[in-house]
Design a protein around this motif. Structure first.
Motif, mmCIF file in Angstrom:
data_model
loop_
_atom_site.group_PDB
_atom_site.id
_atom_site.type_symbol
_atom_site.label_atom_id
_atom_site.label_comp_id
_atom_site.label_asym_id
_atom_site.label_seq_id
_atom_site.Cartn_x
_atom_site.Cartn_y
_atom_site.Cartn_z
ATOM 1 N N ILE A 1 23.582 44.366 -61.026
ATOM 2 C CA ILE A 1 23.868 44.547 -59.544
ATOM 3 C C ILE A 1 25.012 43.944 -59.091
ATOM 4 N N TYR A 2 25.929 44.333 -58.371
ATOM 5 C CA TYR A 2 27.227 43.685 -57.944
ATOM 6 C C TYR A 2 26.914 43.677 -56.336
ATOM 7 N N TYR A 3 27.583 42.351 -55.787
ATOM 8 C CA TYR A 3 27.658 42.244 -54.413
ATOM 9 C C TYR A 3 28.888 41.981 -53.796
ATOM 10 N N SER A 4 29.081 42.615 -52.545
ATOM 11 C CA SER A 4 30.495 42.276 -52.102
ATOM 12 C C SER A 4 30.071 42.406 -50.510
ATOM 13 N N LEU A 5 30.997 41.766 -49.897
ATOM 14 C CA LEU A 5 30.796 41.620 -48.248
ATOM 15 C C LEU A 5 30.858 42.967 -47.715
ATOM 16 N N ALA A 6 29.950 43.491 -46.907
ATOM 17 C CA ALA A 6 29.618 44.602 -45.982
ATOM 18 C C ALA A 6 30.884 45.190 -45.131
ATOM 19 N N ASP A 7 31.513 43.821 -44.512
ATOM 20 C CA ASP A 7 32.659 44.257 -43.665
ATOM 21 C C ASP A 7 33.491 42.965 -43.675
ATOM 22 N N ASP A 8 34.474 42.751 -42.475
ATOM 23 C CA ASP A 8 35.382 41.511 -42.614
ATOM 24 C C ASP A 8 34.838 40.456 -41.672
ATOM 25 N N ARG A 9 33.626 40.540 -41.172
ATOM 26 C CA ARG A 9 33.055 39.595 -40.146
ATOM 27 C C ARG A 9 32.761 38.430 -41.129
ATOM 28 N N PRO A 10 32.196 38.433 -42.072
ATOM 29 C CA PRO A 10 31.707 37.113 -42.968
ATOM 30 C C PRO A 10 33.178 36.463 -43.552
ATOM 31 N N ARG A 11 34.058 37.119 -43.921
ATOM 32 C CA ARG A 11 35.371 36.787 -44.256
ATOM 33 C C ARG A 11 35.966 35.837 -43.181
ATOM 34 N N LYS A 12 36.175 36.446 -42.110
ATOM 35 C CA LYS A 12 36.607 35.952 -40.720
ATOM 36 C C LYS A 12 35.889 34.515 -40.483
ATOM 37 N N ILE A 13 34.612 34.547 -40.386
ATOM 38 C CA ILE A 13 33.773 33.166 -40.207
ATOM 39 C C ILE A 13 33.716 32.119 -41.220
ATOM 40 N N ILE A 14 33.955 32.677 -42.456
ATOM 41 C CA ILE A 14 34.200 31.509 -43.600
ATOM 42 C C ILE A 14 35.713 30.931 -43.531
ATOM 43 N N GLU A 15 36.565 31.665 -43.098
ATOM 44 C CA GLU A 15 38.014 31.350 -42.961
ATOM 45 C C GLU A 15 37.999 30.159 -41.986
ATOM 46 N N LEU A 16 37.303 30.557 -40.561
ATOM 47 C CA LEU A 16 37.142 29.511 -39.601
ATOM 48 C C LEU A 16 36.425 28.357 -39.781
ATOM 49 N N VAL A 17 35.221 28.463 -40.667
ATOM 50 C CA VAL A 17 34.548 27.333 -40.850
ATOM 51 C C VAL A 17 35.050 26.478 -42.154
#
Length: 113
Positions: free
Chosen positions: A87-103
């Motif tokens: 089972i492969y997992y990926s981000l559902a959309d761009d929101r997590p990437r944006k928040i991770i970049e900010l964090v």
């Protein structure tokens, strides 16, 4: 887009819309407020990973990784894809990437405390 200005001229409908969006934001932030889930998202920013890869990257047991992935999936932050037994997992959309970049910028970047 800036922050909304809320004052005596703000209509009840506008306040209700802001409150609904605040609820969505609070749910999103609760989902990422766990160290394990945050680390999973950090790893998924670079691309799709199997549960086994995440276990190895996180030095965590399969049960713990699966539990955190389940919560992230429930909140709509990750999506699974089955290929054979993996089972492969990926981000559902761009929101997590944006928040991770900010964090990362706030806590790990050059300007971090």
């Amino acid at each position: 887009m800036g922050l909304p200005k809320i004052d005596e001229s703000t209509t009840e409908a506008e306040i209700e819309e802001i409150a609904a969006k605040a609820q969505d934001a609070a749910t999103f932030l609760k989902a990422i407020s766990h160290e394990g889930r945050l680390m999973i998202l950090c790893h998924l920013v670079s691309g799709e990973k199997t549960v086994t890869e995440l276990e190895r990257l996180l030095s965590a047991r399969q049960a713990a990784v699966s539990q955190q992935l389940s919560r992230l999936r429930l909140e709509g932050l990750v999506v699974p894809r089955r290929e054979g037994k993996a089972i492969y997992y990926s981000l559902a959309d761009d929101r997590p990437r944006k928040i991770i970049e900010l964090v990362y910028e706030l806590f790990c970047g050059d300007d971090a405390r």
